[in-house]
Design an enzyme around this catalytic site. Sequence first.
Site, PDB file in Angstrom:
ATOM      1  N   ASP A  54      55.422  20.314  15.239  1.00  0.00           N
ATOM      2  CA  ASP A  54      56.214  19.170  14.789  1.00  0.00           C
ATOM      3  C   ASP A  54      57.685  19.550  14.836  1.00  0.00           C
ATOM      4  OD1 ASP A  54      57.103  16.875  13.584  1.00  0.00           O
ATOM      5  OD2 ASP A  54      56.528  17.497  11.549  1.00  0.00           O
TER       6      ASP A  54
ATOM      7  N   ASP B 129      57.675  14.903  10.322  1.00  0.00           N
ATOM      8  CA  ASP B 129      56.763  13.823   9.899  1.00  0.00           C
ATOM      9  C   ASP B 129      55.311  14.299   9.798  1.00  0.00           C
ATOM     10  OD1 ASP B 129      55.974  14.052  12.540  1.00  0.00           O
ATOM     11  OD2 ASP B 129      56.351  11.964  13.078  1.00  0.00           O
TER      12      ASP B 129
ATOM     13  N   ASP C 197      46.920  13.330  30.552  1.00  0.00           N
ATOM     14  CA  ASP C 197      45.537  12.924  30.298  1.00  0.00           C
ATOM     15  C   ASP C 197      45.436  11.429  30.581  1.00  0.00           C
ATOM     16  OD1 ASP C 197      42.921  12.805  29.209  1.00  0.00           O
ATOM     17  OD2 ASP C 197      43.450  14.291  27.688  1.00  0.00           O
TER      18      ASP C 197
ATOM     19  N   ASP D  37      39.827  11.421  31.664  1.00  0.00           N
ATOM     20  CA  ASP D  37      38.916  11.300  30.536  1.00  0.00           C
ATOM     21  C   ASP D  37      37.613  10.605  30.958  1.00  0.00           C
ATOM     22  OD1 ASP D  37      38.814  11.458  27.497  1.00  0.00           O
ATOM     23  OD2 ASP D  37      38.423   9.328  27.765  1.00  0.00           O
TER      24      ASP D  37
ATOM     25  N   GLU E 140      36.773  14.797  33.623  1.00  0.00           N
ATOM     26  CA  GLU E 140      35.833  15.146  32.553  1.00  0.00           C
ATOM     27  C   GLU E 140      34.512  14.439  32.854  1.00  0.00           C
ATOM     28  OE1 GLU E 140      35.381  14.888  27.703  1.00  0.00           O
ATOM     29  OE2 GLU E 140      36.102  13.174  28.828  1.00  0.00           O
TER      30      GLU E 140
ATOM     31  N   HIS F 183      39.567  20.082  22.671  1.00  0.00           N
ATOM     32  CA  HIS F 183      39.829  19.357  21.422  1.00  0.00           C
ATOM     33  C   HIS F 183      38.595  18.642  20.877  1.00  0.00           C
ATOM     34  CE1 HIS F 183      39.984  16.508  24.636  1.00  0.00           C
ATOM     35  NE2 HIS F 183      39.891  15.533  23.776  1.00  0.00           N
ATOM     36  N   ASP F 184      37.496  18.658  21.636  1.00  0.00           N
ATOM     37  CA  ASP F 184      36.259  18.013  21.172  1.00  0.00           C
ATOM     38  C   ASP F 184      35.221  19.031  20.728  1.00  0.00           C
ATOM     39  OD1 ASP F 184      37.193  15.458  21.857  1.00  0.00           O
ATOM     40  OD2 ASP F 184      36.475  15.644  23.914  1.00  0.00           O
TER      41      ASP F 184
HETATM   42  C1  NOJ Z   1      36.687  12.293  25.728  1.00  0.00           C
HETATM   43  C2  NOJ Z   1      37.833  12.832  24.960  1.00  0.00           C
HETATM   44  O1  NOJ Z   1      37.957  14.198  25.231  1.00  0.00           O
HETATM   45  C3  NOJ Z   1      37.570  12.519  23.514  1.00  0.00           C
HETATM   46  O2  NOJ Z   1      38.462  13.173  22.652  1.00  0.00           O
HETATM   47  C4  NOJ Z   1      37.603  11.032  23.341  1.00  0.00           C
HETATM   48  O3  NOJ Z   1      37.219  10.701  22.036  1.00  0.00           O
HETATM   49  C5  NOJ Z   1      36.666  10.327  24.307  1.00  0.00           C
HETATM   50  N1  NOJ Z   1      36.713  10.876  25.630  1.00  0.00           N
HETATM   51  C6  NOJ Z   1      36.993   8.862  24.414  1.00  0.00           C
HETATM   52  O4  NOJ Z   1      38.173   8.666  25.117  1.00  0.00           O
END
Ligand code: NOJ
Length: 539
Positions: free
Chosen positions: A22, A26, A99, A200, A242, A316-317
């Site tokens: 940041d 914020d 992305d 994505d 992806e 990140h998932d």
């Molecule tokens: C895959 C992304 O990596 C994820 O973070 C997202 O929630 C879903 N696609 C939907 O866009």
Amino acid sequence: MNQKKWWQDSVVYQIYPRSFQDSNGDGIGDIRGIIKRLDYLEELGIDAVWLSPVCRSPQDDNGYDISDYQDIDPMFGSLEDMEELIAEAKKRNIRIIMDLVLNHSSDEHRWFREARKDKNNPFHDYYVWRDGEEGVYPNDMKSLFGGPAWEWVPELKQYYFHQFSVKQPDLNWENPAVRREIYDMILWWMDKGVGGFRLDVIDQIAKDPERKITNNGPRLHEFIRELSRETFQKGDLITVGEAWGADIERAKLYSNPDGSEFSMVFQFEHMMLDQEPGKEKWDLSPLPFVKLKKCLAKWQQELHECGWNSLFWDNHDLPRIVSRWGNDREYRAESAKMLATILHGMEGTPYIYQGEELGMTNVRFDSIEEYQDIETLNMYQERMEKGYDRQDIMESIYAKGRDNARTPMQWDGSRNAGFTEGTPWIGVNSNYTEINAEQQLQDKDSVFRYYQKLIRLRKEQEIFVKGDFTLLLPEDESIFAYVREYQGQKLLVAANFTDQEVSFEISGQWKEAKTLIHNYKEEASGRKLRPYEAFIKLL
Ligand code: NOJ
């Protein structure tokens, strides 16, 4: 092998912007914060940064719900900031990968606001609709974030289709006008000098709800080839799709060396092995280690010279790899380095997710109120309603929740880990006083320094990029070892995946080989591997 492409000996670093740095207090990371940390990334040695979405978005799914593809969300900064980031990164030989979320937009996108006004509106057909009756869904398809995949719009007496949240209506790729809008938008970003795109859930764009098809729809590769021809092929980009549903044959199409689709895909077969078929990711099950080795070996061998792999453990998932398949307690540094050794020894383009290079770990927040991720919160509510035990649900979240990877980057031991001077949007992992970048930059044996060395090796030794792959000891329950070969040279990559000492004989010619990297200070014994011990030797 065809002419080497720039991204074949490159390493990509993924930034989740809201959790990286940041700059304005914020509590949310932003583009100026990233600019401030470019020197750190240069020092690490990476070639490209994949930025999770920074476009304008109501942030229902942290930016994966875009309401304007050609503007930056004010939370992250401005278009000028983005242009500055691209320019500043370029000075350090770092390319910026955007992305692209093209399967769906936000319901607050102008297209969707128009689309829901009237069936005759020109934007109506940008989305996927079905006539119907309130409460009687067109079919029983489910959203990946829970609940039905259909949402009722009373004014139209129609449902729209959404594979993710209700605020992420699916775009209708069957409509050529949608595709044209998308291509023009991509060309506009290419003009701004971006170095590539991550696409994505690209395997879900060619959906056919009539036949309940979401992934791998019949027109998928036709759409992708058109997309690539109209956009990417006009530049020298890295493109990564992806694709959760990709098998080897599809991956060969996606990453065809003729450049007709993408550079490579992110496929998840290896990351799904600790989920039993037919079960949800939240239903925890141990990693079948032998299957992991065989799975990775298969991808290595099958794509060699006819495709290209993305190499990753984290994003990140996904939960943090050191907590998932390593040991985030007494062997945190050793196991983080071991996992890195296995991955970076392979053929493909390695991805490092922010903080992985520090061995950052999963987080355990006491209460569900501290969690932010829509997927986690929806699952919690659903399972509570179904009568699951609260503690069991929390254990699933601790193991698999996406917020594990989304806690702020740990820069130093000061308040909020140096991430923000305000209140962070999500809690900082309490271990930041021990695990942080400042401390690791000062330590020549840190996880950071180890990653730096692995990145350097890929550039110094062509065999990392071009060598073929043979798995050793395929049935061994503890050791992950393989050999790469290229033009008379050989690499041996060996790792102990457990917290126990195991025997491993270094024999014959390998005794003379040069050690390129090793995660213990003391020499390898030649007869055994200590807990999580790993090395790479060159012959
Ligand atoms: C895959 C992304 O990596 C994820 O973070 C997202 O929630 C879903 N696609 C939907 O866009």
